[in-house]
Design a protein around this motif. Structure first.
Motif, mmCIF file in Angstrom:
data_model
loop_
_atom_site.group_PDB
_atom_site.id
_atom_site.type_symbol
_atom_site.label_atom_id
_atom_site.label_comp_id
_atom_site.label_asym_id
_atom_site.label_seq_id
_atom_site.Cartn_x
_atom_site.Cartn_y
_atom_site.Cartn_z
ATOM 1 N N SER A 91 -4.560 9.860 -0.589
ATOM 2 C CA SER A 91 -3.524 9.574 0.399
ATOM 3 C C SER A 91 -4.157 9.264 1.748
ATOM 4 C CB SER A 91 -2.579 10.765 0.538
ATOM 5 O OG SER A 91 -2.120 11.155 -0.713
ATOM 6 N N ARG A 128 -9.686 21.123 -20.608
ATOM 7 C CA ARG A 128 -9.631 20.511 -19.275
ATOM 8 C C ARG A 128 -10.996 20.680 -18.618
ATOM 9 N NH1 ARG A 128 -5.264 23.012 -15.747
ATOM 10 N NH2 ARG A 128 -3.892 21.640 -16.915
ATOM 11 N N TRP A 183 -2.036 26.437 -17.389
ATOM 12 C CA TRP A 183 -1.923 26.663 -18.827
ATOM 13 C C TRP A 183 -1.739 28.150 -19.108
ATOM 14 C CZ3 TRP A 183 -6.513 23.070 -20.528
ATOM 15 C CH2 TRP A 183 -6.045 21.750 -20.570
ATOM 16 N N VAL A 205 -5.808 13.972 -4.657
ATOM 17 C CA VAL A 205 -4.612 13.269 -4.205
ATOM 18 C C VAL A 205 -4.573 13.239 -2.686
ATOM 19 C CG1 VAL A 205 -2.097 13.370 -4.150
ATOM 20 C CG2 VAL A 205 -3.298 13.759 -6.280
ATOM 21 N N VAL A 233 0.988 3.914 -2.996
ATOM 22 C CA VAL A 233 0.663 5.337 -2.801
ATOM 23 C C VAL A 233 1.831 6.216 -3.238
ATOM 24 C CG1 VAL A 233 0.195 7.102 -1.078
ATOM 25 C CG2 VAL A 233 -1.041 4.954 -1.005
ATOM 26 N N ALA A 284 -5.963 5.839 1.607
ATOM 27 C CA ALA A 284 -5.011 4.726 1.611
ATOM 28 C C ALA A 284 -4.343 4.594 2.973
ATOM 29 C CB ALA A 284 -3.972 4.943 0.515
ATOM 30 N N VAL A 317 1.589 10.794 -10.399
ATOM 31 C CA VAL A 317 0.320 11.471 -10.620
ATOM 32 C C VAL A 317 0.604 12.818 -11.302
ATOM 33 C CG1 VAL A 317 0.296 12.640 -8.401
ATOM 34 C CG2 VAL A 317 -1.841 12.149 -9.537
ATOM 35 N N ARG A 318 -0.212 13.139 -12.250
ATOM 36 C CA ARG A 318 0.011 14.381 -12.984
ATOM 37 C C ARG A 318 -1.021 15.403 -12.510
ATOM 38 N NH1 ARG A 318 -1.125 16.720 -17.964
ATOM 39 N NH2 ARG A 318 -2.646 15.127 -18.479
ATOM 40 N N LEU A 319 -0.558 16.338 -11.754
ATOM 41 C CA LEU A 319 -1.459 17.373 -11.291
ATOM 42 C C LEU A 319 -1.694 18.368 -12.423
ATOM 43 C CD1 LEU A 319 0.055 17.944 -7.770
ATOM 44 C CD2 LEU A 319 -1.946 16.622 -8.378
ATOM 45 N N PRO A 320 -2.819 19.033 -12.414
ATOM 46 C CA PRO A 320 -3.095 19.965 -13.513
ATOM 47 C C PRO A 320 -2.078 21.106 -13.529
ATOM 48 C CG PRO A 320 -4.744 20.151 -11.780
ATOM 49 C CD PRO A 320 -3.920 18.968 -11.446
ATOM 50 N N MET A 361 -7.419 12.145 -14.494
ATOM 51 C CA MET A 361 -6.382 12.743 -13.666
ATOM 52 C C MET A 361 -6.983 13.297 -12.377
ATOM 53 S SD MET A 361 -3.643 12.310 -15.181
ATOM 54 C CE MET A 361 -3.372 11.506 -16.734
ATOM 55 N N LEU A 362 -6.169 13.330 -11.370
ATOM 56 C CA LEU A 362 -6.656 13.791 -10.076
ATOM 57 C C LEU A 362 -6.173 15.204 -9.795
ATOM 58 C CD1 LEU A 362 -5.955 10.623 -7.923
ATOM 59 C CD2 LEU A 362 -8.033 11.243 -9.105
ATOM 60 N N THR A 363 -6.984 15.930 -9.069
ATOM 61 C CA THR A 363 -6.550 17.237 -8.606
ATOM 62 C C THR A 363 -5.763 17.062 -7.319
ATOM 63 O OG1 THR A 363 -8.535 17.531 -7.333
ATOM 64 C CG2 THR A 363 -8.594 18.312 -9.607
ATOM 65 N N LEU A 364 -5.245 18.186 -6.836
ATOM 66 C CA LEU A 364 -4.474 18.125 -5.592
ATOM 67 C C LEU A 364 -5.368 17.669 -4.433
ATOM 68 C CD1 LEU A 364 -1.612 18.671 -4.732
ATOM 69 C CD2 LEU A 364 -2.275 20.975 -4.107
ATOM 70 N N TYR A 407 2.078 6.146 -6.950
ATOM 71 C CA TYR A 407 1.029 6.933 -7.580
ATOM 72 C C TYR A 407 1.305 8.425 -7.419
ATOM 73 C CZ TYR A 407 -3.504 8.241 -9.274
ATOM 74 O OH TYR A 407 -4.498 8.779 -10.023
ATOM 75 N N LEU A 408 1.723 8.794 -6.190
ATOM 76 C CA LEU A 408 1.994 10.216 -5.966
ATOM 77 C C LEU A 408 3.174 10.682 -6.803
ATOM 78 C CD1 LEU A 408 1.482 10.545 -2.127
ATOM 79 C CD2 LEU A 408 -0.031 11.285 -3.951
ATOM 80 N N CYS A 416 0.836 -1.208 0.000
ATOM 81 C CA CYS A 416 0.000 0.000 0.000
ATOM 82 C C CYS A 416 0.869 1.255 0.000
ATOM 83 C CB CYS A 416 -0.906 0.022 1.227
ATOM 84 S SG CYS A 416 -2.279 -1.133 1.103
ATOM 85 N N PHE A 452 -9.855 15.787 -12.907
ATOM 86 C CA PHE A 452 -9.896 16.607 -14.110
ATOM 87 C C PHE A 452 -9.589 15.712 -15.298
ATOM 88 C CE2 PHE A 452 -5.424 17.001 -15.220
ATOM 89 C CZ PHE A 452 -4.794 16.682 -14.031
ATOM 90 N N GLU A 494 -8.411 15.762 -19.225
ATOM 91 C CA GLU A 494 -7.811 16.601 -20.258
ATOM 92 C C GLU A 494 -7.902 15.872 -21.579
ATOM 93 O OE1 GLU A 494 -3.842 17.682 -19.307
ATOM 94 O OE2 GLU A 494 -4.443 18.947 -17.632
#
Lengths: 405, 427
Positions: B11, B133, A304, B7, A291, B14, A298-301, B1-4, A294-295, A287, B142, B144
């Motif tokens: 976390s 997005r 732009w 996440v 985690v 989990a 993980v692609r945060l937005p 996709m995940l936002t902050l 994944y962290l 686990c 989110f 995209e």
């Protein structure tokens, strides 16, 4: 992510498939009201003031409590064997003050009995008796209890195709067949000369615990007949004279219903992971790694916004800083090339007369010394030499063929 | 996709599950699973976005602007909170409007992005794709997606106009191998011939007519170099500086100026760019305006890449070289071990010009520092140039640091090279 979910689903499915004995049927549940369940017994015990609890997953949950005084674990019908860890948990439970009522007609509990020091063998061969009610399968048994609040009480109870204990009986017998009973060893449903008449033992008390070779006396259909209910309640009263908690172990029952099977499989996996130290460690580590992984990915937005790069510098030559002592050889080669180019000589021509030419052309003592001992020059000296090379006036020697600048 | 936020939920969920396992606490387990379930439930379906982009023009000069209109339509059956972003190349500036819009796009709704970009740097560019997005109601996920609406435009280099270039028609010593001198527009008398209907009257030789009573016309020698080959160094090191001010940009503009000047004089001009396999272009020598277009097209697209030296480019040019071909090398000469050897091969048999953008000056301005190392590097480069001169090459160092090279200075240097007894120029 989808891959990870797929792997988990597959693992759970395989776990369920491996852990479940698919061919067996479910019965003897304390919470359903079919004729072959034991819910009437539970209700009567509730009326007697006992608190009722159950184990749906595994007896390993008994490890979660340090003391089990005034607790009775009822295992009515063992339809699948206990694991080694589960046997240890029940053994520990008894050591911590708990009591056990075990009714098993299949023999799956023998490893548990062996662990508890109760050397009993369960014989599943059919026993017949002239004392039966309506149906030869329903034979009547004789019971006697004289323990605790139950004083010298006799019972006549009805059973359905009971199994019996074999061999030496290590405790106090309280439930038997009558003297004319016989065991149908060849299965022809008739008594042969090789099948002697005798009394068979079905219930004993050992060290405060109760062992029965026949759970059928507790099933709903039998509970209401003869004195089955009285015997059942009195056994519990004898074991828990001051009240207490009764725990029905539902984990040994097997269902034919697929939803129940899946639910039980998940329970088994959960219990395995929760109580096995290695499995728990592996799951926790997995686990944490999952985690972190994944962290990590993980692609945060991202924001732009248009950011031109037209002023972004890219350096090739000017990222090295100042010269250092290691550049001595490079500066010496630079000095040679400076002279060679000024004299309009090819590299080959120059190399043939290099030593001679350098001695003739260089008239600065500092440059001559540098040319000979460049490797001992420090950074500041090299910078001074470099400035001199830059501004040096090179005159062609008189005896050199070719032009000079 | 995940936002902050998602996440953080993930976390926490989990972590609760893990702690629940360790502490054998069912309530913690349920709480953890609830958080994880919340994440799963809030995820919903994708949008269907359609886009159409219109550009005012597709070919501009450096520093000019283009107006862009992008129409966007939501073709899905539900409204969505979206961020629209039209991807721009980093080499352009946004001068008016915005390529980004945040809005609630209704089902079937439309919107448009209008903006103007300025392109100060030559190149072939693309606009798009449109990025969309979408966020869910809880701002946990989110989505995209890219709407593959791509538009193309080219930015041509804005190059200085040369006043002269030091090349002259000359008699080849390889006469028998070369085509005969051609008549054409020029100032040096070549021959006299009979008048043909259509010849301009001003070319009639009236003295001969007076003497012979026959119409004869003068022919002049075509002032033709025959052909020139421009070799532009596009190695990785030529991008030292900034995207706007570097050796390659100086080289590209100078190459365009030289090509335009020579083609205007009806010469044949070829071009080679070198550096790596992806930026090695060869334009065989040819005359005319179309040739200038071909050369400019190549120069627009050339990017700094690779480390193949001058020798490789020269080998590629050899099939097109004649003894009268003038070679014009435009290179900062940095880190090119082959340039001296290769130049020695051609400098005696061809007229050989070397224009070297002052890469050190460009870099120094960007770095903002000058150390003894720089002295050494500049001295090394100076020696290379001196050695090339010793082979007979005409060299000039071109100042850098500006978007456009200093035209006056270039013309001055070219004038110096044009002197009959030229004095080699060392910057």
């Amino acid at each position: 992510m989808i891959g990870a979910v797929t792997v988990v689903v597959l693992l759970v499915s395989v776990g369920i498939a491996n852990l479940w004995p698919w061919s067996m049927e479910r019965q003897l549940s304390a919470y359903t009201g079919h004729w072959n369940d034991i819910s009437f017994m539970r209700l009567d015990l509730e009326k007697e003031g006992y608190s009722i609890d159950n184990i749906m997953s595994s007896p390993r949950v008994l490890d979660t409590q340090d003391r089990w005084d005034r607790s009775l674990l009822i295992v009515a019908g063992v339809e699948r064997p206990y694991t080694k860890d589960e046997i240890t948990s029940i053994s520990n439970y008894l050591e911590r003050g708990g009591k056990l009522l075990l009714a098993d007609d299949r023999g799956y509990s023998e490893p548990l009995l062996k662990q508890l020091g109760v050397l009993l063998t369960i014989n599943t061969t059919r026993v017949y008796s002239p004392s039966y009610l309506k149906n030869p399968d329903f034979i009547e048994l004789s019971g006697y209890i004289d323990s605790g609040p139950v004083f010298s009480t006799d019972y006549t109870v009805l059973s359905d195709k009971p199994a019996t204990f074999d061999g030496a009986i290590p405790g106090t017998i309280f439930l038997t067949t009558d003297n004319d009973s016989w065991m149908d060893t060849n299965g022809n449903k008739e008594r042969d000369l090789s099948e002697p008449l005798k009394t068979y033992v079905l219930g004993i008390f050992v060290s405060g615990n109760t062992y029965l070779s026949d759970p059928s006396i507790f099933i709903n259909d039998m509970w209401v007949r003869d004195q089955n209910a009285k015997l059942g309640v009195d056994i519990v009263r004898a074991m828990l004279p001051y009240g207490g908690k009764i725990i029905f172990d539902e984990s040994r029952h097997v269902s034919t219903d697929s939803a129940h099977r899946a639910q039980k499989g998940v329970y088994d996996i959960f219990i395995f992971v929760a109580f096995d130290n290695y499995a728990r460690g592996v799951v926790v580590a997995a686990c944490i790694i999952a985690v972190l992984f994944y962290l990590r990915y993980v692609r945060l937005p991202t924001d732009w916004r248009h950011l031109p790069n037209l002023d972004e510098p890219y350096l090739v030559n000017y990222q090295e800083g100042a010269i250092s002592q290691s550049d001595g050889l490079r500066i010496r080669i630079l000095l040679e090339n400076r002279v060679r180019v000024a004299l309009r000589l090819s590299s080959k021509e120059f190399n043939l007369r290099k030593r001679d030419l350098m001695a003739k052309v260089l008239d600065d003592p500092d440059l001559i010394r540098f040319y000979r001992s460049w490797d001992i020059y420090k950074k500041e000296d090299l910078e001074r030499v470099l400035d001199k090379i830059k501004d040096i006036e090179i005159t062609c020697p008189a005896n050199l063929d070719g032009g000079a600048s | 996709m995940l936002t902050l936020k998602a996440v953080a939920f993930l976390s926490a969920g989990a972590l609760l599950v893990v702690v629940a396992f360790m502490a054998l606490d069912l309530q913690l387990m349920v709480l953890g699973l609830m958080l994880l379930s919340f994440l799963a439930v809030s995820k919903v379906m994708k949008l269907n976005i359609e886009a159409d982009r219109k550009l005012e023009t597709e070919r501009i000069l450096e520093g000019e602007r283009i107006k862009v209109v992008l129409k966007v339509r939501n073709r899905s059956s539900r409204e969505a909170f979206v961020i629209l972003y039209d991807e721009l190349p980093p080499e352009v500036r946004l001068v008016r409007g915005s390529n980004r819009q945040v809005l609630v796009l209704e089902a079937g709704g439309r919107t448009r992005l209008e903006y103007t970009i300025e392109a100060p740097l030559r190149g072939h560019y693309t606009l798009g794709p449109l990025k969309v997005r979408r966020r869910d109601f809880f701002n946990l996920h989110f989505e995209e997606e890219l709407v593959e609406e791509i538009s193309y435009f080219s930015v041509y280099p804005r190059f200085p106009e040369l006043e002269k270039f030091p090349v002259r028609s000359y008699q080849s010593s390889y006469f028998e191998m070369m085509p005969l001198h051609l008549t054409g527009l020029g100032y040096e008398f070549f021959c006299i011939r009979d008048y043909i209907k259509g010849d301009p009257l001003k070319r009639i030789n009236w003295k001969v007519y007076a003497r012979t009573r026959e119409l004869m016309v003068n022919e002049y020698e075509k002032e033709n170099l025959n052909d020139a080959f421009i070799l532009v160094d596009a190695r990785e090191v030529t991008k030292a500086g900034t995207p706007l001010a570097n050796s390659l940009e100086v080289g590209v503009k100078l190459a365009a100026s030289v090509a335009a000047f020579l083609l205007k004089g009806r010469n044949q001009v070829g071009l080679i760019t070198y550096g790596g396999p992806d930026n090695a272009y060869v334009v065989p020598p040819a005359p005319g305006k179309n040739q200038l277009d071909s050369i400019l097209s190549v120069l627009v697209g050339v990017k700094p890449q690779g480390d193949e030296g001058f020798k490789v480019a020269l080998d590629k040019a050899r099939p097109y070289l004649t003894p009268r071909t003038t070679l014009i090398l435009i290179s900062p000469l940095d880190f090119d071990e082959t340039v001296v050897t290769a130049a020695k091969e051609v400098a005696n048999s061809h007229r050989f010009f070397v224009f070297s953008p002052n890469s050190h000056e460009i870099e120094r301005e960007v770095a903002g520092a000058f150390t003894s190392k720089h002295t050494m590097l500049e001295l090394e480069k100076r020696l290379v140039l001196e050695e090339l001169q010793s082979f007979g090459a005409l060299t000039a160092t071109i100042p850098g640091g500006e978007v456009l090279p200093d035209v006056a200075l270039i013309n001055a240097k070219l004038s110096e090279l044009s002197q009959p007894n030229f004095k080699r120029v060392i910057a």
